[in-house]
Design a protein around this motif. Structure first.
Motif, PDB file in Angstrom:
ATOM      1  N   GLN A 291      35.574  38.838  29.386  1.00  0.00           N
ATOM      2  CA  GLN A 291      34.469  39.282  30.230  1.00  0.00           C
ATOM      3  C   GLN A 291      34.823  39.102  31.695  1.00  0.00           C
ATOM      4  OE1 GLN A 291      31.155  36.894  28.804  1.00  0.00           O
ATOM      5  NE2 GLN A 291      30.392  38.584  27.543  1.00  0.00           N
ATOM      6  N   LEU A 292      34.152  39.895  32.528  1.00  0.00           N
ATOM      7  CA  LEU A 292      34.238  39.728  33.972  1.00  0.00           C
ATOM      8  C   LEU A 292      32.879  40.056  34.565  1.00  0.00           C
ATOM      9  CD1 LEU A 292      34.450  42.627  35.846  1.00  0.00           C
ATOM     10  CD2 LEU A 292      36.410  42.862  34.328  1.00  0.00           C
ATOM     11  N   SER A 293      32.603  39.483  35.744  1.00  0.00           N
ATOM     12  CA  SER A 293      31.334  39.720  36.427  1.00  0.00           C
ATOM     13  C   SER A 293      31.602  39.988  37.903  1.00  0.00           C
ATOM     14  CB  SER A 293      30.389  38.532  36.261  1.00  0.00           C
ATOM     15  OG  SER A 293      30.952  37.367  36.838  1.00  0.00           O
ATOM     16  N   VAL A 294      30.866  40.932  38.457  1.00  0.00           N
ATOM     17  CA  VAL A 294      30.945  41.300  39.869  1.00  0.00           C
ATOM     18  C   VAL A 294      29.522  41.419  40.382  1.00  0.00           C
ATOM     19  CG1 VAL A 294      31.821  42.969  41.545  1.00  0.00           C
ATOM     20  CG2 VAL A 294      33.050  42.615  39.409  1.00  0.00           C
ATOM     21  N   GLY A 295      29.294  40.996  41.623  1.00  0.00           N
ATOM     22  CA  GLY A 295      27.961  41.138  42.183  1.00  0.00           C
ATOM     23  C   GLY A 295      27.755  40.279  43.400  1.00  0.00           C
ATOM     24  N   LYS A 296      26.493  40.020  43.662  1.00  0.00           N
ATOM     25  CA  LYS A 296      26.124  39.236  44.836  1.00  0.00           C
ATOM     26  C   LYS A 296      24.982  38.304  44.474  1.00  0.00           C
ATOM     27  CE  LYS A 296      23.342  40.595  47.875  1.00  0.00           C
ATOM     28  NZ  LYS A 296      22.642  41.159  49.032  1.00  0.00           N
ATOM     29  N   GLU A 297      24.948  37.193  45.216  1.00  0.00           N
ATOM     30  CA  GLU A 297      23.846  36.252  45.126  1.00  0.00           C
ATOM     31  C   GLU A 297      23.125  36.226  46.462  1.00  0.00           C
ATOM     32  OE1 GLU A 297      22.842  34.691  42.455  1.00  0.00           O
ATOM     33  OE2 GLU A 297      24.473  35.383  41.149  1.00  0.00           O
ATOM     34  N   LYS A 298      22.149  35.327  46.572  1.00  0.00           N
ATOM     35  CA  LYS A 298      21.403  35.249  47.823  1.00  0.00           C
ATOM     36  C   LYS A 298      22.278  34.777  48.979  1.00  0.00           C
ATOM     37  CE  LYS A 298      16.710  34.593  46.090  1.00  0.00           C
ATOM     38  NZ  LYS A 298      15.520  33.707  46.082  1.00  0.00           N
ATOM     39  N   SER A 299      23.204  33.867  48.694  1.00  0.00           N
ATOM     40  CA  SER A 299      24.006  33.273  49.757  1.00  0.00           C
ATOM     41  C   SER A 299      25.447  33.762  49.776  1.00  0.00           C
ATOM     42  CB  SER A 299      24.006  31.743  49.621  1.00  0.00           C
ATOM     43  OG  SER A 299      24.509  31.357  48.352  1.00  0.00           O
ATOM     44  N   SER A 300      25.904  34.440  48.733  1.00  0.00           N
ATOM     45  CA  SER A 300      27.305  34.859  48.680  1.00  0.00           C
ATOM     46  C   SER A 300      27.402  36.147  47.879  1.00  0.00           C
ATOM     47  CB  SER A 300      28.178  33.776  48.036  1.00  0.00           C
ATOM     48  OG  SER A 300      27.787  33.561  46.698  1.00  0.00           O
ATOM     49  N   GLU A 301      28.535  36.821  48.032  1.00  0.00           N
ATOM     50  CA  GLU A 301      28.797  38.037  47.283  1.00  0.00           C
ATOM     51  C   GLU A 301      30.296  38.225  47.137  1.00  0.00           C
ATOM     52  OE1 GLU A 301      28.594  41.363  50.850  1.00  0.00           O
ATOM     53  OE2 GLU A 301      26.785  40.947  49.693  1.00  0.00           O
ATOM     54  N   ASP A 302      30.693  38.975  46.128  1.00  0.00           N
ATOM     55  CA  ASP A 302      32.109  39.231  45.885  1.00  0.00           C
ATOM     56  C   ASP A 302      32.663  40.191  46.935  1.00  0.00           C
ATOM     57  OD1 ASP A 302      31.990  37.623  43.671  1.00  0.00           O
ATOM     58  OD2 ASP A 302      31.503  39.268  42.317  1.00  0.00           O
ATOM     59  N   GLU A 303      33.989  40.126  47.094  1.00  0.00           N
ATOM     60  CA  GLU A 303      34.640  41.009  48.053  1.00  0.00           C
ATOM     61  C   GLU A 303      34.519  42.472  47.636  1.00  0.00           C
ATOM     62  OE1 GLU A 303      39.068  41.743  50.044  1.00  0.00           O
ATOM     63  OE2 GLU A 303      38.747  40.181  48.526  1.00  0.00           O
ATOM     64  N   HIS A 304      34.578  42.736  46.352  1.00  0.00           N
ATOM     65  CA  HIS A 304      34.443  44.112  45.874  1.00  0.00           C
ATOM     66  C   HIS A 304      33.053  44.663  46.194  1.00  0.00           C
ATOM     67  CE1 HIS A 304      35.464  47.108  42.400  1.00  0.00           C
ATOM     68  NE2 HIS A 304      35.314  47.693  43.577  1.00  0.00           N
ATOM     69  N   TRP A 305      32.033  43.840  46.042  1.00  0.00           N
ATOM     70  CA  TRP A 305      30.670  44.267  46.374  1.00  0.00           C
ATOM     71  C   TRP A 305      30.544  44.536  47.874  1.00  0.00           C
ATOM     72  CZ3 TRP A 305      26.526  45.323  43.213  1.00  0.00           C
ATOM     73  CH2 TRP A 305      25.297  45.497  43.834  1.00  0.00           C
ATOM     74  N   THR A 306      31.153  43.692  48.695  1.00  0.00           N
ATOM     75  CA  THR A 306      31.104  43.897  50.143  1.00  0.00           C
ATOM     76  C   THR A 306      31.786  45.200  50.547  1.00  0.00           C
ATOM     77  OG1 THR A 306      31.147  41.500  50.431  1.00  0.00           O
ATOM     78  CG2 THR A 306      31.651  42.832  52.364  1.00  0.00           C
ATOM     79  N   LEU A 307      32.945  45.476  49.947  1.00  0.00           N
ATOM     80  CA  LEU A 307      33.634  46.733  50.241  1.00  0.00           C
ATOM     81  C   LEU A 307      32.818  47.946  49.797  1.00  0.00           C
ATOM     82  CD1 LEU A 307      37.281  45.743  49.207  1.00  0.00           C
ATOM     83  CD2 LEU A 307      36.342  45.907  51.522  1.00  0.00           C
ATOM     84  N   MET A 308      32.119  47.807  48.688  1.00  0.00           N
ATOM     85  CA  MET A 308      31.297  48.926  48.216  1.00  0.00           C
ATOM     86  C   MET A 308      30.139  49.201  49.182  1.00  0.00           C
ATOM     87  SD  MET A 308      28.887  49.145  44.822  1.00  0.00           S
ATOM     88  CE  MET A 308      27.750  47.989  45.614  1.00  0.00           C
TER      89      MET A 308
END
Length: 441
Positions: free
Chosen positions: A408-425
């Motif tokens: 499994q893998l997970s990508v996304g964002k939380e209230k205080s942080s987010e993944d680099e892939h989500w930021t690029l998107m």
């Protein structure tokens, strides 16, 4: 003459006809009354007094139990009301004190506050429900899970043996000792999950994944050769198992095999909780004869079993999210023409879980190409939290189980942080952004 009542009938034949019946009763003999008076119970006076005493004792015992229940009911009700009143008082009068700069200490002074501010604060406290909110419940659950992971208790006793004549590996789970109860509401139901991990090809650099020493990614892709589970032992912190598992394994592969054993708590209505795991490299042990070991449970770690090339695209106007599954790279211990892969993708936004979607089934190889795009409609405009969970499964018609989880893998964002892939998107709106992610198990 018979001593029985005689019934005499007198019938008068005049018009209209009339009938007259006369009953004659004889008194009963006196002998019957004398015999009825002589009837007595077939018990002595001692037995009668014992029965009477037992009855009185049972009556007193019932009255005592009734009085105790009434006393408990009254005291518990009073205590509950007292605690509720104290809790409401704390909500009404508890507030953060004024912050001061430095170590200033002066005379106490009165502080005038705006009436609207005070009313807003009181209304905020009064409007709080009696039950915790979903966010607070999730935060509490995360804290409990972190506390459970950070502290691991117990040890696992097992034995390993490799039969060179039959080229067979035998693993026996003996006992788990020193487990602690996770909660008072339910008892432990431990079992052991055994994974036979084989080190395959080297992996490319995957961001965010570190090995046990925290020094970066382990340059190896693992694959699961065998997976076993012991029976469940209910209500025991020191369960005895004695379950034995075996499989055919070439001796040359022993140097690349790791034995990973996870102690889990079975939960019928939720996911099984991992209490700790033990990892044993078989290449460093002499298992030509039965070797019994006892290892302390450690903080569970995940292994890298593959890589997934994922593409994300956000469409703000239509509030849609496109998840593209491009490629999946895994390790094959043996080539099977019947093995196939498919992905299950689920999206959770702001505590709202969308319906999951499945990809098509593709024949498994070293690099499995999907090139599929799945579309999800987001429920809200403002996304505080969003999580994309990708699960890769393998299907084999010849195997006992219909499907087996690869990773499994997970990508996304939380209230205080987010993944680099989500930021690029989010920076490249309406443009797909592809990135490799590690597949973990």
């Amino acid at each position: 003459m018979l001593c029985v009542p005689v019934l005499q009938r007198y019938v008068q034949t005049t018009w209209p006809q009339k009938a007259m019946v006369t009953l004659i009763d004889y008194p009963a003999p006196m002998e019957l009354f004398s015999k009825a008076g002589e009837l007595r119970m077939p018990f002595s006076d001692v037995v009668k007094y014992c029965i009477l005493g037992i009855s009185i004792i049972l009556l007193l015992l019932a009255l005592g139990i009734l009085a105790w229940q009434i006393y408990r009911f009254c005291t518990e009700k009073y205590t509950t009301y007292t605690q509720q009143d104290a809790g409401h008082n704390d909500l009404l009068y508890s507030d953060e004190g004024p912050t001061t700069t430095g170590n200033y200490s002066g005379a106490p002074s009165t502080k005038l506050e705006d009436v609207s501010t005070e009313a807003h604060r009181l209304s905020r406290y009064l409007s709080q429900p009696s039950f915790p909110s979903l966010a607070s419940t999730e935060a509490a659950g995360d804290k409990e899970e972190q506390a459970t992971i950070q502290k691991v208790d117990g040890s696992l006793r097992f034995s390993v043996y490799y039969d060179q004549m039959q080229s067979r590996l035998v693993v026996t789970v003996l006992q788990v000792e020193g487990l602690l109860e996770q909660s008072e509401s339910r008892t432990l139901q431990p079992f052991v999950k055994i994974l036979l991990m084989w080190a395959g090809s080297e992996a490319v650099e995957v961001e965010g994944f570190k090995d046990e020493e925290g020094e970066g990614l382990s340059p190896v892709l693992w694959t699961v050769l065998q997976e076993w589970r012991t029976r469940i032992v209910k209500g025991s912190c020191n369960p005895l198992f004695g379950d034995q598992f075996s499989c055919v394994l070439q001796e040359e592969k022993l140097h690349h095999i790791n034995l990973r054993m996870e102690v889990r708590d079975f939960d019928k209505f939720s996911r099984n909780t991992v209490l700790g795991d033990v990892r044993v490299p078989l290449g460093q042990l002499n298992i030509s004869y039965p070797l019994e070991l006892q290892e302390d449970l450690k903080i569970p770690q995940k292994d890298l079993v593959g890589e997934v090339l994922l593409s994300l695209k956000f469409l703000p106007t239509s509030q849609r999210l496109e998840v593209g599954l491009l490629k999946v790279k895994t390790v094959l211990s043996e080539i099977s023409p019947n093995a196939a892969l498919y992905a299950r993708i689920s999206v959770q936004c702001n505590q709202f879980k969308l319906k999951y979607q499945k990809s098509s089934t593709v024949a498994r190889c070293l690099v499995t190409v999907f090139n599929e795009v799945l579309l999800f409609s987001l429920p809200e405009v403002h996304l505080e939290r969003c999580k994309i969970l990708v699960s890769i499964y393998e299907t084999r018609p010849t195997s006992k189980s219909a499907k087996q989880l690869i990773g499994q893998l997970s990508v996304g964002k939380e209230k205080s942080s987010e993944d680099e892939h989500w930021t690029l998107m989010m920076r490249s709106v309406r443009q797909p952004v592809a990135k490799w992610h590690g597949l973990l198990i």
